[in-house]
Design a protein around this motif. Structure first.
Motif, mmCIF file in Angstrom:
data_model
loop_
_atom_site.group_PDB
_atom_site.id
_atom_site.type_symbol
_atom_site.label_atom_id
_atom_site.label_comp_id
_atom_site.label_asym_id
_atom_site.label_seq_id
_atom_site.Cartn_x
_atom_site.Cartn_y
_atom_site.Cartn_z
ATOM 1 N N GLU A 283 0.949 -1.307 -0.221
ATOM 2 C CA GLU A 283 -0.130 -0.095 0.220
ATOM 3 C C GLU A 283 0.727 1.191 0.125
ATOM 4 O O GLU A 283 0.257 2.400 -0.673
ATOM 5 N N ILE A 284 2.116 1.356 0.697
ATOM 6 C CA ILE A 284 2.685 2.236 0.548
ATOM 7 C C ILE A 284 2.974 2.338 -0.799
ATOM 8 O O ILE A 284 4.139 3.742 -0.791
ATOM 9 N N PHE A 285 3.394 2.089 -2.276
ATOM 10 C CA PHE A 285 3.313 2.463 -3.206
ATOM 11 C C PHE A 285 2.276 3.328 -4.087
ATOM 12 O O PHE A 285 2.710 3.310 -4.892
ATOM 13 N N GLY A 286 1.055 3.015 -3.388
ATOM 14 C CA GLY A 286 0.290 3.975 -3.923
ATOM 15 C C GLY A 286 -0.608 3.662 -5.217
ATOM 16 O O GLY A 286 -0.630 2.408 -5.238
ATOM 17 N N ASP A 287 -0.525 4.149 -5.649
ATOM 18 C CA ASP A 287 -0.956 4.551 -7.261
ATOM 19 C C ASP A 287 -0.379 2.550 -8.077
ATOM 20 O O ASP A 287 -0.606 2.247 -9.187
ATOM 21 N N TYR A 288 0.833 2.742 -7.373
ATOM 22 C CA TYR A 288 2.199 1.872 -8.385
ATOM 23 C C TYR A 288 2.271 0.612 -7.435
ATOM 24 O O TYR A 288 2.586 -0.789 -7.961
ATOM 25 N N GLU A 289 1.168 0.476 -6.464
ATOM 26 C CA GLU A 289 0.906 -0.821 -5.966
ATOM 27 C C GLU A 289 0.685 -2.454 -6.508
ATOM 28 O O GLU A 289 1.705 -3.433 -6.830
ATOM 29 N N ARG A 290 -0.062 -2.281 -6.903
ATOM 30 C CA ARG A 290 -0.596 -3.353 -8.446
ATOM 31 C C ARG A 290 1.069 -3.571 -9.116
ATOM 32 O O ARG A 290 1.341 -4.969 -9.680
ATOM 33 N N SER A 291 1.545 -2.599 -9.771
ATOM 34 C CA SER A 291 2.504 -2.774 -10.332
ATOM 35 C C SER A 291 3.399 -3.290 -9.544
ATOM 36 O O SER A 291 4.060 -4.003 -10.134
ATOM 37 N N PHE A 292 3.545 -2.772 -8.471
ATOM 38 C CA PHE A 292 5.250 -3.082 -7.952
ATOM 39 C C PHE A 292 4.718 -4.847 -7.353
ATOM 40 O O PHE A 292 5.936 -6.115 -7.496
ATOM 41 N N VAL A 293 3.640 -5.483 -7.313
ATOM 42 C CA VAL A 293 3.210 -7.054 -6.753
ATOM 43 C C VAL A 293 3.256 -7.850 -8.361
ATOM 44 O O VAL A 293 3.648 -7.868 -7.995
ATOM 45 N N GLU A 294 2.809 -7.433 -9.106
ATOM 46 C CA GLU A 294 2.591 -7.747 -10.325
ATOM 47 C C GLU A 294 4.144 -8.156 -10.514
ATOM 48 O O GLU A 294 4.524 -9.397 -11.836
ATOM 49 N N SER A 295 5.560 -7.206 -11.102
ATOM 50 C CA SER A 295 6.810 -7.355 -11.004
ATOM 51 C C SER A 295 7.685 -8.339 -9.597
ATOM 52 O O SER A 295 8.211 -9.059 -10.353
ATOM 53 N N CYS A 296 6.815 -7.889 -8.427
ATOM 54 C CA CYS A 296 7.636 -9.492 -7.939
ATOM 55 C C CYS A 296 7.304 -10.911 -8.002
ATOM 56 O O CYS A 296 8.064 -11.738 -7.919
#
Length: 76
Positions: A8-21
Protein backbone atom coordinates in the motif's frame (compact mmCIF):
# COMPACT_ATOMS: atom_id res chain seq x y z
CA UNK A 1 1.99 -21.65 -2.33
CA UNK A 2 0.17 -18.40 -1.75
CA UNK A 3 2.03 -15.18 -1.15
CA UNK A 4 0.14 -12.05 -0.10
CA UNK A 5 1.90 -8.71 -0.47
CA UNK A 6 0.78 -5.50 1.20
CA UNK A 7 2.47 -2.76 -0.81
CA UNK A 8 0.00 0.00 0.00
CA UNK A 9 2.92 2.31 0.64
CA UNK A 10 3.44 2.48 -3.16
CA UNK A 11 -0.01 4.01 -3.68
CA UNK A 12 -0.98 4.00 -7.35
CA UNK A 13 2.02 1.76 -8.10
CA UNK A 14 1.01 -1.00 -5.68
CA UNK A 15 -0.41 -3.32 -8.37
CA UNK A 16 2.61 -2.77 -10.61
CA UNK A 17 4.97 -3.57 -7.74
CA UNK A 18 3.10 -6.77 -6.83
CA UNK A 19 3.02 -7.88 -10.49
CA UNK A 20 6.79 -7.27 -10.77
CA UNK A 21 7.36 -9.32 -7.62
CA UNK A 22 5.20 -12.11 -9.00
CA UNK A 23 7.15 -12.27 -12.28
CA UNK A 24 10.51 -12.34 -10.51
CA UNK A 25 9.47 -14.92 -7.90
CA UNK A 26 8.05 -17.23 -10.55
CA UNK A 27 11.13 -16.76 -12.75
CA UNK A 28 13.51 -17.65 -9.93
CA UNK A 29 11.49 -20.62 -8.67
CA UNK A 30 10.44 -21.97 -12.07
CA UNK A 31 11.19 -25.68 -12.18
CA UNK A 32 12.25 -25.85 -8.52
CA UNK A 33 8.79 -26.41 -7.07
CA UNK A 34 6.09 -28.89 -7.93
CA UNK A 35 3.36 -26.59 -6.63
CA UNK A 36 1.59 -23.62 -8.16
CA UNK A 37 2.60 -20.20 -6.87
CA UNK A 38 -0.19 -17.65 -6.39
CA UNK A 39 0.70 -14.09 -5.53
CA UNK A 40 -1.86 -11.46 -4.67
CA UNK A 41 -2.37 -8.07 -3.13
CA UNK A 42 -3.51 -7.81 0.47
CA UNK A 43 -7.23 -7.08 0.52
CA UNK A 44 -7.46 -5.80 4.07
CA UNK A 45 -4.87 -3.07 4.49
CA UNK A 46 -5.48 -2.66 8.24
CA UNK A 47 -4.54 -6.29 8.90
CA UNK A 48 -1.71 -7.07 6.50
CA UNK A 49 -0.58 -10.34 8.04
CA UNK A 50 -2.60 -13.44 8.84
CA UNK A 51 -5.99 -11.76 8.85
CA UNK A 52 -5.37 -10.09 5.49
CA UNK A 53 -4.23 -13.40 3.99
CA UNK A 54 -7.27 -15.21 5.39
CA UNK A 55 -9.60 -12.57 3.95
CA UNK A 56 -7.88 -12.96 0.56
CA UNK A 57 -8.49 -16.72 0.61
CA UNK A 58 -12.12 -16.32 1.70
CA UNK A 59 -12.72 -13.78 -1.06
CA UNK A 60 -11.23 -16.22 -3.57
CA UNK A 61 -13.56 -18.98 -2.37
CA UNK A 62 -16.61 -16.76 -2.81
CA UNK A 63 -15.45 -15.57 -6.23
CA UNK A 64 -14.64 -19.06 -7.50
CA UNK A 65 -16.21 -21.82 -5.39
CA UNK A 66 -15.72 -24.34 -8.22
CA UNK A 67 -11.95 -24.15 -7.75
CA UNK A 68 -12.29 -25.14 -4.09
CA UNK A 69 -14.63 -28.01 -4.95
CA UNK A 70 -12.21 -29.30 -7.58
CA UNK A 71 -9.29 -29.21 -5.13
CA UNK A 72 -11.33 -30.99 -2.46
CA UNK A 73 -12.32 -33.67 -4.95
CA UNK A 74 -8.64 -34.08 -5.93
CA UNK A 75 -7.69 -34.76 -2.29
CA UNK A 76 -10.17 -37.62 -1.93
Amino acid sequence: FRIIINAEIFGDYERSFVESCEKEIKRRLCGNLDREINIGMAQEKNFPCAKGAALFVIQGIFNSPQTLLEKLAYLQ
